[in-house]
Design a protein around this motif. Structure first.
Motif, mmCIF file in Angstrom:
data_model
loop_
_atom_site.group_PDB
_atom_site.id
_atom_site.type_symbol
_atom_site.label_atom_id
_atom_site.label_comp_id
_atom_site.label_asym_id
_atom_site.label_seq_id
_atom_site.Cartn_x
_atom_site.Cartn_y
_atom_site.Cartn_z
ATOM 1 N N THR A 197 1.812 6.921 -6.867
ATOM 2 C CA THR A 197 0.838 7.964 -7.197
ATOM 3 C C THR A 197 1.457 9.350 -7.075
ATOM 4 N N LEU A 198 2.172 9.593 -5.981
ATOM 5 C CA LEU A 198 2.819 10.886 -5.810
ATOM 6 C C LEU A 198 3.900 11.105 -6.862
ATOM 7 N N LEU B 42 3.959 5.187 7.940
ATOM 8 C CA LEU B 42 5.318 4.853 8.372
ATOM 9 C C LEU B 42 6.025 4.001 7.318
ATOM 10 N N ALA B 43 5.291 3.094 6.692
ATOM 11 C CA ALA B 43 5.885 2.285 5.624
ATOM 12 C C ALA B 43 6.251 3.145 4.423
ATOM 13 N N THR B 44 5.493 4.217 4.192
ATOM 14 C CA THR B 44 5.820 5.144 3.110
ATOM 15 C C THR B 44 7.173 5.798 3.368
ATOM 16 N N MET C 67 0.836 -1.211 0.000
ATOM 17 C CA MET C 67 0.000 0.000 0.000
ATOM 18 C C MET C 67 0.869 1.259 0.000
ATOM 19 N N ALA C 68 1.961 1.227 0.732
ATOM 20 C CA ALA C 68 2.879 2.366 0.730
ATOM 21 C C ALA C 68 3.475 2.578 -0.651
ATOM 22 N N GLN C 69 3.793 1.498 -1.337
ATOM 23 C CA GLN C 69 4.333 1.614 -2.696
ATOM 24 C C GLN C 69 3.317 2.246 -3.635
ATOM 25 N N SER D 199 -4.915 4.535 12.134
ATOM 26 C CA SER D 199 -4.901 3.109 12.433
ATOM 27 C C SER D 199 -4.010 2.358 11.445
ATOM 28 N N MET D 200 -4.564 1.485 10.611
ATOM 29 C CA MET D 200 -3.767 0.830 9.570
ATOM 30 C C MET D 200 -3.105 1.874 8.684
ATOM 31 N N GLY D 201 -3.812 2.957 8.384
ATOM 32 C CA GLY D 201 -3.254 4.017 7.546
ATOM 33 C C GLY D 201 -2.040 4.676 8.170
ATOM 34 N N ALA D 202 -1.963 4.689 9.511
ATOM 35 C CA ALA D 202 -0.774 5.229 10.180
ATOM 36 C C ALA D 202 0.420 4.325 9.930
ATOM 37 N N LYS D 203 0.194 3.016 9.935
ATOM 38 C CA LYS D 203 1.290 2.091 9.634
ATOM 39 C C LYS D 203 1.694 2.209 8.167
ATOM 40 N N VAL D 204 0.722 2.452 7.285
ATOM 41 C CA VAL D 204 1.040 2.700 5.875
ATOM 42 C C VAL D 204 1.867 3.979 5.747
#
Length: 300
Positions: A101-102, A132-134, A94-96, A125-130
């Motif tokens: 996109t950016l 950090l993975a970004t 998901m981070a990739q 939540s999950m998006g916060a981990k995404v």
């Protein structure tokens, strides 16, 4: 709000919604405004952020800041692989998608202006981990120097979380039917008194609309992903600020775990962290306490 779609892979289409940070009839403020990147929770979509991004909302920030809200793969209008091999719905994948996109926007002569004052990653939540993975996936690329800060809302930790089998089974069944979603909202995700009926209807629609692989991935393997080492390395390269918001009554990401596994982790990497507690709220803070998130955004 403009809807854009990007094919990050032949079988993956990512939908993102862009605003340009202009009040009607005015130009952007001369003050540099970072691009806000909104990343939703497991079960949500770009709609999760509507109280912060919809014009006319009391807590709207998109009239003052450029924004991009994502439907992460498998949620909202975004699609993903129809086979779940090699962790196709991991937070790293998901981070990739976010980075791709950016990157596409940065190549576009009209849209690259959105990135000129940097970005702030805002994940729930999950998006916060995404989020950090970004950071971790951007470590050797063009994006990392443009990141100005983080806002992590009821964040899942970067270290692995492995639920007991019974709890994992309960999560995997949470979004199977309208009744199960409503029960999850009422007893786990939120205090119903903090939500409107339209909020609840939207949550039900979003949760049911996710594809089966996206629904299964988070409790099965994505929350167990260990990205802490890569995140730590990425954070050593820049003096970021991070703001963490947690619900006082959150049972999904309770305050003690957020403090020990997110806040302490960030502080140990040398990041300055400010923590805010949303009184009387549980996990769905973009809907339960949007005023606190808007306030934290405006502090950047």
């Amino acid at each position: 709000m403009e809807e854009w779609t990007f094919n990050t892979k032949p079988d993956t289409k990512i939908c993102a919604y862009i605003t340009r940070g202009k009040r009607k009839g005015t130009e952007l403020s001369s003050e540099a405004k970072a691009l806000l990147i909104f990343l939703h929770y497991w079960g949500g979509s770009s709609s999760t952020w509507h109280k912060l991004t919809s014009p006319g909302s009391r807590h709207c920030v998109s009239e003052d800041y450029p924004t991009i809200t994502f439907d992460l793969r498998g949620w909202g209008k975004s699609t993903g692989p129809v086979k779940d091999y090699e962790a196709n719905y991991s937070v790293t994948k998901m981070a990739q998608d976010v980075i791709f996109t950016l990157g596409e926007l940065s190549k576009d002569t009209e849209n690259n202006k959105l990135l000129q004052h940097g970005i702030i990653l805002i994940g729930h939540s999950m998006g916060a981990k995404v989020a950090l993975a970004t950071l971790a996936e951007s470590m050797d690329g063009w994006l990392l120097p443009r990141i100005r800060g983080l806002i992590l809302i009821a964040p899942a930790p970067p270290s692995p979380v492995d639920l007991p089998p019974e709890m994992k089974a309960q999560q995997q069944a949470a979004y199977e039917s309208e009744d199960s979603v409503r029960e999850t909202i009422n007893y786990v995700l939120a205090k119903p008194a903090n939500l409107t009926e339209s909020d609840i209807d939207m949550i039900v629609r979003d949760s049911l609309a996710g594809n089966s692989f996206a629904k299964k991935a988070w409790p099965s393997y994505a929350m167990k992903e260990d990205i802490s080492g890569l995140v730590q390395r990425a954070m050593e390269s820049a003096p970021w600020k991070a703001r963490v918001i947690v619900g006082e009554e959150d049972v999904v990401e309770p305050m003690d775990r957020v403090q020990s596994e997110v806040v302490s982790f960030l502080e140990n990497t040398g990041i300055h962290v400010t923590t805010t507690v949303a009184k009387g709220a549980k996990h769905l803070l973009p809907l339960e306490a949007p005023e606190i998130i808007a306030q934290e955004i405006r502090l950047f």
